[in-house]
Design an enzyme around this catalytic site. Structure first.
Site, PDB file in Angstrom:
ATOM      1  N   SER A  54      38.116 -97.995 -15.440  1.00  0.00           N
ATOM      2  CA  SER A  54      38.662 -98.038 -14.076  1.00  0.00           C
ATOM      3  C   SER A  54      39.562 -99.255 -13.962  1.00  0.00           C
ATOM      4  O   SER A  54      39.319-100.286 -14.619  1.00  0.00           O
ATOM      5  CB  SER A  54      37.532 -98.162 -13.058  1.00  0.00           C
ATOM      6  OG  SER A  54      38.061 -98.490 -11.780  1.00  0.00           O
ATOM      7  N   TYR A  97      30.317-102.619 -10.169  1.00  0.00           N
ATOM      8  CA  TYR A  97      31.010-101.460 -10.756  1.00  0.00           C
ATOM      9  C   TYR A  97      32.131-101.945 -11.675  1.00  0.00           C
ATOM     10  O   TYR A  97      32.267-101.471 -12.809  1.00  0.00           O
ATOM     11  CB  TYR A  97      31.576-100.599  -9.628  1.00  0.00           C
ATOM     12  CG  TYR A  97      32.490 -99.484 -10.081  1.00  0.00           C
ATOM     13  CD1 TYR A  97      31.982 -98.331 -10.668  1.00  0.00           C
ATOM     14  CD2 TYR A  97      33.877 -99.569  -9.898  1.00  0.00           C
ATOM     15  CE1 TYR A  97      32.825 -97.301 -11.075  1.00  0.00           C
ATOM     16  CE2 TYR A  97      34.727 -98.555 -10.298  1.00  0.00           C
ATOM     17  CZ  TYR A  97      34.194 -97.420 -10.889  1.00  0.00           C
ATOM     18  OH  TYR A  97      35.036 -96.401 -11.289  1.00  0.00           O
TER      19      TYR A  97
HETATM   20  P1  NAP Z   1      32.947 -87.675  -8.761  1.00  0.00           P
HETATM   21  O1  NAP Z   1      33.940 -86.734  -8.187  1.00  0.00           O
HETATM   22  O2  NAP Z   1      31.967 -88.384  -7.893  1.00  0.00           O
HETATM   23  O3  NAP Z   1      32.186 -86.926  -9.953  1.00  0.00           O
HETATM   24  C1  NAP Z   1      31.212 -87.615 -10.664  1.00  0.00           C
HETATM   25  C2  NAP Z   1      30.560 -86.690 -11.654  1.00  0.00           C
HETATM   26  O4  NAP Z   1      29.607 -87.471 -12.400  1.00  0.00           O
HETATM   27  C3  NAP Z   1      29.786 -85.557 -10.994  1.00  0.00           C
HETATM   28  O5  NAP Z   1      29.986 -84.382 -11.754  1.00  0.00           O
HETATM   29  C4  NAP Z   1      28.329 -86.006 -11.087  1.00  0.00           C
HETATM   30  O6  NAP Z   1      27.396 -84.938 -11.229  1.00  0.00           O
HETATM   31  C5  NAP Z   1      28.357 -86.801 -12.373  1.00  0.00           C
HETATM   32  N1  NAP Z   1      27.275 -87.785 -12.489  1.00  0.00           N
HETATM   33  C6  NAP Z   1      26.953 -88.799 -11.657  1.00  0.00           C
HETATM   34  N2  NAP Z   1      25.857 -89.457 -12.121  1.00  0.00           N
HETATM   35  C7  NAP Z   1      25.515 -88.838 -13.275  1.00  0.00           C
HETATM   36  C8  NAP Z   1      24.484 -89.022 -14.213  1.00  0.00           C
HETATM   37  N3  NAP Z   1      23.557 -89.999 -14.050  1.00  0.00           N
HETATM   38  N4  NAP Z   1      24.395 -88.196 -15.280  1.00  0.00           N
HETATM   39  C9  NAP Z   1      25.299 -87.204 -15.453  1.00  0.00           C
HETATM   40  N5  NAP Z   1      26.318 -86.979 -14.590  1.00  0.00           N
HETATM   41  C10 NAP Z   1      26.416 -87.774 -13.513  1.00  0.00           C
HETATM   42  O7  NAP Z   1      33.703 -88.858  -9.559  1.00  0.00           O
HETATM   43  P2  NAP Z   1      35.141 -89.002 -10.221  1.00  0.00           P
HETATM   44  O8  NAP Z   1      36.003 -89.732  -9.261  1.00  0.00           O
HETATM   45  O9  NAP Z   1      35.590 -87.727 -10.795  1.00  0.00           O
HETATM   46  O10 NAP Z   1      34.790 -90.057 -11.362  1.00  0.00           O
HETATM   47  C11 NAP Z   1      34.705 -89.722 -12.725  1.00  0.00           C
HETATM   48  C12 NAP Z   1      34.836 -91.010 -13.520  1.00  0.00           C
HETATM   49  O11 NAP Z   1      36.083 -91.632 -13.204  1.00  0.00           O
HETATM   50  C13 NAP Z   1      33.747 -92.057 -13.222  1.00  0.00           C
HETATM   51  O12 NAP Z   1      33.370 -92.690 -14.413  1.00  0.00           O
HETATM   52  C14 NAP Z   1      34.470 -93.050 -12.319  1.00  0.00           C
HETATM   53  O13 NAP Z   1      33.925 -94.329 -12.384  1.00  0.00           O
HETATM   54  C15 NAP Z   1      35.864 -92.990 -12.901  1.00  0.00           C
HETATM   55  N6  NAP Z   1      36.907 -93.460 -11.991  1.00  0.00           N
HETATM   56  C16 NAP Z   1      37.167 -92.794 -10.839  1.00  0.00           C
HETATM   57  C17 NAP Z   1      38.169 -93.284 -10.005  1.00  0.00           C
HETATM   58  C18 NAP Z   1      38.512 -92.626  -8.703  1.00  0.00           C
HETATM   59  O14 NAP Z   1      39.254 -93.229  -7.905  1.00  0.00           O
HETATM   60  N7  NAP Z   1      38.046 -91.422  -8.429  1.00  0.00           N
HETATM   61  C19 NAP Z   1      38.882 -94.435 -10.354  1.00  0.00           C
HETATM   62  C20 NAP Z   1      38.576 -95.060 -11.551  1.00  0.00           C
HETATM   63  C21 NAP Z   1      37.597 -94.568 -12.365  1.00  0.00           C
HETATM   64  P3  NAP Z   1      27.034 -83.936  -9.984  1.00  0.00           P
HETATM   65  O15 NAP Z   1      28.255 -83.076  -9.809  1.00  0.00           O
HETATM   66  O16 NAP Z   1      25.861 -83.178 -10.467  1.00  0.00           O
HETATM   67  O17 NAP Z   1      26.754 -84.825  -8.806  1.00  0.00           O
END
Ligand code: NAP
Length: 245
Positions: free
Chosen positions: A140, A154
């Site tokens: 991130s 985080y």
């Molecule tokens: P999201 O829409 O909240 O999706 C998160 C996913 O992770 C969901 O499928 C969730 O499962 C799964 N998850 C959460 N805890 C878990 C666990 N303990 N074991 C297995 N799966 C788990 O998030 P996102 O924005 O797509 O984020 C994906 C990645 O990108 C993360 O690593 C996040 O830190 C990174 N990121 C995101 C952003 C942003 O702005 N969105 C920016 C930088 C980095 P369920 O569907 O079952 O709940």
């Protein structure tokens, strides 16, 4: 060689967009999720290659072992791991952060990625009779910016992911495995609901040099490139997908 991808946290957000592009590119996919079975199953309906959805918490070793074993059985040996599962938490200053929150943050974001990479290396490394592969971690922009007053915990967990990416890339580079990371900025997904501030995506994402938040598919495209043979001489890299932040 059959292309088999495991995407942790693949049911929603960036992971789900990655699954759609990967299926279109011919990968068989294991979509891991932890709670939202409906989202994972509905995603699978739209994918054209052989795909499975496997529930499991990446911070639990027994769940990680099962995710990989089910993939071995149903799809064959994994060739690409996308370490995407991750969480944030409510915006808090460091002096408000509890030990329980810290443990959960690092268990899911760091230990989870580590355990999954360990299982992938056992299957991919030429040292263990594998045919190579690629690991893409999801960091991130917080790792660089530190996220003051929001979630320094985080940010620190993603800093660990970046060191892990560089170290593992050097460790297994001679064994046919490339290890890279994407470093997304503010991307429009549901993860921001956890911060307690629904206006966060527009407010912070709008301040990027490109003037808008990113979309999950824009990160997915970078993940697919790093996973592919097009990136054959790229390892240990952290690719910014931040709109210039
Ligand atoms: P999201 O829409 O909240 O999706 C998160 C996913 O992770 C969901 O499928 C969730 O499962 C799964 N998850 C959460 N805890 C878990 C666990 N303990 N074991 C297995 N799966 C788990 O998030 P996102 O924005 O797509 O984020 C994906 C990645 O990108 C993360 O690593 C996040 O830190 C990174 N990121 C995101 C952003 C942003 O702005 N969105 C920016 C930088 C980095 P369920 O569907 O079952 O709940």
């Amino acid at each position: 060689m059959a292309k088999v991808m495991i995407i942790t946290g693949g049911g929603r957000g960036i992971g789900a967009e990655t699954a759609k592009l990967a299926s279109a590119a011919g990968y068989a996919i294991c979509v891991n999720y932890v709670r939202d079975r409906a989202a994972a199953e509905s995603l699978l309906k739209g994918l054209t290659t052989k795909c499975i959805a496997v529930a499991g918490d990446v911070s639990k070793e027994e769940d990680v072992l099962r995710i990989f074993a089910e993939t071995d059985r149903a799809l064959g040996r994994v060739t690409v791991l996308v370490n995407n599962a991750g969480i944030v938490d409510r915006s808090q200053r460091v002096e408000q952060i509890s030990a329980a929150r810290l443990e959960r943050m690092f268990a899911i974001n760091v230990t989870g990625s580590f355990l999954c990479a360990r299982e992938a290396v056992k299957r991919m490394s030429t040292r263990h009779g594998g045919a190579g592969g690629a690991i893409v971690n999801v960091s991130s922009a917080a790792a660089k910016l530190g996220s003051p007053n929001d979630y320094v915990d985080y940010a620190a967990s993603k800093g660990a992911i970046e060191s892990f990416t560089v170290g593992l890339a050097k460790e297994v580079g001679g064994e046919g495995i490339r290890v890279n990371a994407v470093r997304p900025g503010v991307i429009r997904t549901d993860i921001h609901l956890a911060s307690g501030d629904p206006s966060r995506v527009g407010r912070i994402g709008g301040a990027s040099p490109l003037g808008r938040p990113g979309e999950a598919v824009e990160v997915a495209r970078a993940i697919l490139w790093l996973a592919s043979d097009e990136a054959s001489y790229t390892t240990g890299s952290i690719l910014d997908v931040t709109g210039g932040r």
